[in-house]
Design a protein around this motif. Structure first.
Motif, PDB file in Angstrom:
ATOM      1  N   SER A 139       0.830  -1.207   0.000  1.00  0.00           N
ATOM      2  CA  SER A 139       0.000   0.000   0.000  1.00  0.00           C
ATOM      3  C   SER A 139       0.862   1.253   0.000  1.00  0.00           C
ATOM      4  CB  SER A 139      -0.932   0.000   1.212  1.00  0.00           C
ATOM      5  OG  SER A 139      -1.783  -1.124   1.209  1.00  0.00           O
ATOM      6  N   ASP A 140       1.899   1.255   0.859  1.00  0.00           N
ATOM      7  CA  ASP A 140       2.781   2.419   0.944  1.00  0.00           C
ATOM      8  C   ASP A 140       3.497   2.663  -0.381  1.00  0.00           C
ATOM      9  OD1 ASP A 140       2.038   2.744   3.564  1.00  0.00           O
ATOM     10  OD2 ASP A 140       3.875   1.891   4.412  1.00  0.00           O
ATOM     11  N   LEU A 141       3.952   1.589  -1.019  1.00  0.00           N
ATOM     12  CA  LEU A 141       4.638   1.747  -2.296  1.00  0.00           C
ATOM     13  C   LEU A 141       3.672   2.241  -3.367  1.00  0.00           C
ATOM     14  CD1 LEU A 141       7.192   1.513  -3.968  1.00  0.00           C
ATOM     15  CD2 LEU A 141       6.633  -0.909  -4.367  1.00  0.00           C
ATOM     16  N   GLY A 142       2.459   1.712  -3.358  1.00  0.00           N
ATOM     17  CA  GLY A 142       1.455   2.194  -4.302  1.00  0.00           C
ATOM     18  C   GLY A 142       1.175   3.671  -4.107  1.00  0.00           C
ATOM     19  N   ASP A 143       1.083   4.103  -2.858  1.00  0.00           N
ATOM     20  CA  ASP A 143       0.858   5.524  -2.571  1.00  0.00           C
ATOM     21  C   ASP A 143       2.032   6.383  -3.041  1.00  0.00           C
ATOM     22  OD1 ASP A 143      -1.612   5.037  -1.448  1.00  0.00           O
ATOM     23  OD2 ASP A 143      -0.867   5.009   0.622  1.00  0.00           O
ATOM     24  N   PHE A 144       3.250   5.881  -2.840  1.00  0.00           N
ATOM     25  CA  PHE A 144       4.424   6.626  -3.300  1.00  0.00           C
ATOM     26  C   PHE A 144       4.376   6.830  -4.813  1.00  0.00           C
ATOM     27  CE2 PHE A 144       8.523   6.645  -5.359  1.00  0.00           C
ATOM     28  CZ  PHE A 144       9.188   7.674  -4.703  1.00  0.00           C
ATOM     29  N   LEU A 145       4.102   5.763  -5.545  1.00  0.00           N
ATOM     30  CA  LEU A 145       4.104   5.852  -7.003  1.00  0.00           C
ATOM     31  C   LEU A 145       2.956   6.721  -7.508  1.00  0.00           C
ATOM     32  CD1 LEU A 145       5.045   2.164  -7.832  1.00  0.00           C
ATOM     33  CD2 LEU A 145       6.511   4.181  -8.015  1.00  0.00           C
ATOM     34  N   ALA A 146       1.821   6.667  -6.823  1.00  0.00           N
ATOM     35  CA  ALA A 146       0.708   7.534  -7.199  1.00  0.00           C
ATOM     36  C   ALA A 146       1.080   9.001  -6.985  1.00  0.00           C
ATOM     37  CB  ALA A 146      -0.539   7.168  -6.392  1.00  0.00           C
ATOM     38  N   ALA A 147       1.760   9.289  -5.872  1.00  0.00           N
ATOM     39  CA  ALA A 147       2.195  10.663  -5.615  1.00  0.00           C
ATOM     40  C   ALA A 147       3.229  11.110  -6.639  1.00  0.00           C
ATOM     41  CB  ALA A 147       2.768  10.762  -4.196  1.00  0.00           C
ATOM     42  N   LEU A 148       4.142  10.226  -6.975  1.00  0.00           N
ATOM     43  CA  LEU A 148       5.148  10.553  -7.990  1.00  0.00           C
ATOM     44  C   LEU A 148       4.474  10.864  -9.323  1.00  0.00           C
ATOM     45  CD1 LEU A 148       8.167  10.682  -8.820  1.00  0.00           C
ATOM     46  CD2 LEU A 148       8.006   8.225  -9.339  1.00  0.00           C
ATOM     47  N   GLN A 149       3.457  10.090  -9.656  1.00  0.00           N
ATOM     48  CA  GLN A 149       2.744  10.310 -10.918  1.00  0.00           C
ATOM     49  C   GLN A 149       2.047  11.670 -10.949  1.00  0.00           C
ATOM     50  OE1 GLN A 149       0.324   6.995 -12.259  1.00  0.00           O
ATOM     51  NE2 GLN A 149      -1.089   8.372 -13.322  1.00  0.00           N
ATOM     52  N   ARG A 150       1.675  12.178  -9.778  1.00  0.00           N
ATOM     53  CA  ARG A 150       0.993  13.477  -9.714  1.00  0.00           C
ATOM     54  C   ARG A 150       1.954  14.664  -9.742  1.00  0.00           C
ATOM     55  NH1 ARG A 150      -2.099  10.519  -5.826  1.00  0.00           N
ATOM     56  NH2 ARG A 150      -0.900  11.476  -4.108  1.00  0.00           N
ATOM     57  N   ALA A 151       3.264  14.403  -9.646  1.00  0.00           N
ATOM     58  CA  ALA A 151       4.237  15.496  -9.652  1.00  0.00           C
ATOM     59  C   ALA A 151       4.182  16.251 -10.976  1.00  0.00           C
ATOM     60  CB  ALA A 151       5.643  14.944  -9.419  1.00  0.00           C
ATOM     61  N   ASP A 152       4.501  17.522 -10.925  1.00  0.00           N
ATOM     62  CA  ASP A 152       4.486  18.369 -12.112  1.00  0.00           C
ATOM     63  C   ASP A 152       5.478  17.827 -13.139  1.00  0.00           C
ATOM     64  OD1 ASP A 152       4.381  20.357 -14.002  1.00  0.00           O
ATOM     65  OD2 ASP A 152       5.029  21.973 -12.667  1.00  0.00           O
ATOM     66  N   ALA A 153       4.973  17.443 -14.298  1.00  0.00           N
ATOM     67  CA  ALA A 153       5.813  16.829 -15.324  1.00  0.00           C
ATOM     68  C   ALA A 153       6.338  17.822 -16.346  1.00  0.00           C
ATOM     69  CB  ALA A 153       5.026  15.728 -16.038  1.00  0.00           C
ATOM     70  N   ALA A 154       6.051  19.099 -16.180  1.00  0.00           N
ATOM     71  CA  ALA A 154       6.462  20.106 -17.161  1.00  0.00           C
ATOM     72  C   ALA A 154       7.977  20.086 -17.354  1.00  0.00           C
ATOM     73  CB  ALA A 154       6.016  21.497 -16.716  1.00  0.00           C
ATOM     74  N   GLY A 155       8.403  19.888 -18.589  1.00  0.00           N
ATOM     75  CA  GLY A 155       9.824  19.912 -18.917  1.00  0.00           C
ATOM     76  C   GLY A 155      10.586  18.670 -18.536  1.00  0.00           C
ATOM     77  N   GLY A 156       9.895  17.654 -17.997  1.00  0.00           N
ATOM     78  CA  GLY A 156      10.572  16.440 -17.565  1.00  0.00           C
ATOM     79  C   GLY A 156      11.156  15.655 -18.723  1.00  0.00           C
ATOM     80  N   PRO A 157      12.065  14.717 -18.427  1.00  0.00           N
ATOM     81  CA  PRO A 157      12.753  13.951 -19.473  1.00  0.00           C
ATOM     82  C   PRO A 157      11.870  12.851 -20.070  1.00  0.00           C
ATOM     83  CG  PRO A 157      13.521  13.280 -17.309  1.00  0.00           C
ATOM     84  CD  PRO A 157      12.580  14.410 -17.076  1.00  0.00           C
ATOM     85  N   LEU A 158      11.607  12.955 -21.363  1.00  0.00           N
ATOM     86  CA  LEU A 158      10.838  11.946 -22.083  1.00  0.00           C
ATOM     87  C   LEU A 158      11.669  10.681 -22.285  1.00  0.00           C
ATOM     88  CD1 LEU A 158       9.241  14.382 -24.666  1.00  0.00           C
ATOM     89  CD2 LEU A 158       7.963  13.043 -22.958  1.00  0.00           C
ATOM     90  N   PRO A 159      11.037   9.550 -22.613  1.00  0.00           N
ATOM     91  CA  PRO A 159      11.794   8.307 -22.810  1.00  0.00           C
ATOM     92  C   PRO A 159      12.905   8.466 -23.843  1.00  0.00           C
ATOM     93  CG  PRO A 159       9.444   7.851 -22.752  1.00  0.00           C
ATOM     94  CD  PRO A 159       9.585   9.341 -22.769  1.00  0.00           C
ATOM     95  N   GLY A 160      14.029   7.816 -23.595  1.00  0.00           N
ATOM     96  CA  GLY A 160      15.150   7.904 -24.517  1.00  0.00           C
ATOM     97  C   GLY A 160      16.346   7.135 -24.004  1.00  0.00           C
ATOM     98  N   ALA A 161      17.523   7.485 -24.507  1.00  0.00           N
ATOM     99  CA  ALA A 161      18.737   6.774 -24.140  1.00  0.00           C
ATOM    100  C   ALA A 161      19.051   6.883 -22.655  1.00  0.00           C
ATOM    101  CB  ALA A 161      19.912   7.307 -24.964  1.00  0.00           C
TER     102      ALA A 161
END
Length: 289
Positions: free
Chosen positions: A109-131
């Motif tokens: 549950s705690d790990l699921g909550d962590f990942l859900a919170a991470l997913q809600r972080a502001d993604a503006a300008g973040g690194p897209l998939p790549g090398a």
């Protein structure tokens, strides 16, 4: 290591240095005194991750409910060590074993909550998939050639029909929302627990980025069991297509590891674990139909 520290960060030159074991595959990790750690990329393939973590970990930290690495300094490449490297705050805790956390509902549950919170972080300008993260956050189809080759190598030793079905389901959909933050390598080696076995920190954001979060669900298929698996899924609340893509990420990695040892009768725990993951993915796929 002592000379490297003395040359670039003389203020820490008197601190004792201890290698962390296990130290990881992508990086070699050392403890520097009581409060710091040093991570050296193990090859040039991981250099892009150094600057990425330096830039984005401080941005992500306020969004998540447990500790993540805190960059303190960045080391420059020299003749002694020809790659950039990082100094972080030391994070207390110990890696959990998969056997201990497999049925731990609170941990899941705690790990699921962590990942859900991470997913809600502001993604503006973040690194897209790549090398920089080996295409985590993209479709698992980027590894289709590797996957099919591994299935052929393993042959009758696995359920090839089931493996192809998993892959077809994984590659038949795409993430429909805007890119979101993901960790990219959620595994026991990148998690720390406190003395009570509770999730205390998530480390090694080298494969992080923004995109499809399906790659972060692999632990929910390969490691968690029973009520813990259900708790993790409940706390992630992602649709069936995303879980299908997660099965694709899980079986890709397990297949290529199992194929590496095919025919060798190797007792290596890594090979046995890969086989167990293949079985877990196939079972999860059957239950999802």
């Amino acid at each position: 290591m002592a000379t490297l520290i003395a040359e670039q960060f003389p203020r820490w030159s008197a601190l004792p240095i201890t290698q962390v074991v296990p130290g990881g595959w992508d990086n070699r990790t050392f403890r520097l005194g009581d409060d710091l750690s040093v991570r050296l990329p193990s090859s040039s393939a991981y250099v892009l991750q150094v600057e990425k973590e330096q830039q984005w970990l401080p941005v992500l930290a306020p969004y998540v409910p447990v500790a993540i690495p805190q960059p303190v300094a960045i080391g420059r490449s020299t003749e002694r060590f020809p790659l950039p490297w990082s100094v972080y705050r030391w994070l207390p805790g110990r890696p959990p074993s998969s056997d201990l956390i497999a049925d731990d509902v609170q941990f899941a549950s705690d790990l699921g909550d962590f990942l859900a919170a991470l997913q809600r972080a502001d993604a503006a300008g973040g690194p897209l998939p790549g090398a920089h993260n080996f295409s985590r956050g993209d479709s698992p189809s980027v590894y289709e050639a590797e996957t099919f080759h591994a299935i052929e190598e393993l042959g009758d030793s696995i359920d090839t029909r089931g493996a192809y079905e998993v892959w077809d389901a994984a590659t038949s959909s795409r993430w429909q929302g805007p890119p979101v933050w993901f960790h990219g390598d959620v595994s026991e080696g990148n998690l720390l627990v406190d003395d009570d076995g509770r999730l205390a920190a998530v480390i090694d954001f080298g494969t992080s980025g923004i995109g499809d979060p399906a790659c972060d669900l692999v632990i929910g298929i390969a490691t968690f069991r029973g009520d813990a698996r259900e708790a993790f899924r409940d706390h992630r609340a992602l649709d069936a297509d995303t879980w299908a893509r997660a099965r694709g990420w899980a079986i890709w990695k397990a297949l290529i590891v199992a194929a590496r040892f095919a025919g060798s009768h190797s007792p290596e725990s890594e090979a046995r674990r890969a086989r167990r993951t293949i079985d877990a993915v196939l079972e999860d796929h059957r239950l999802a139909r």
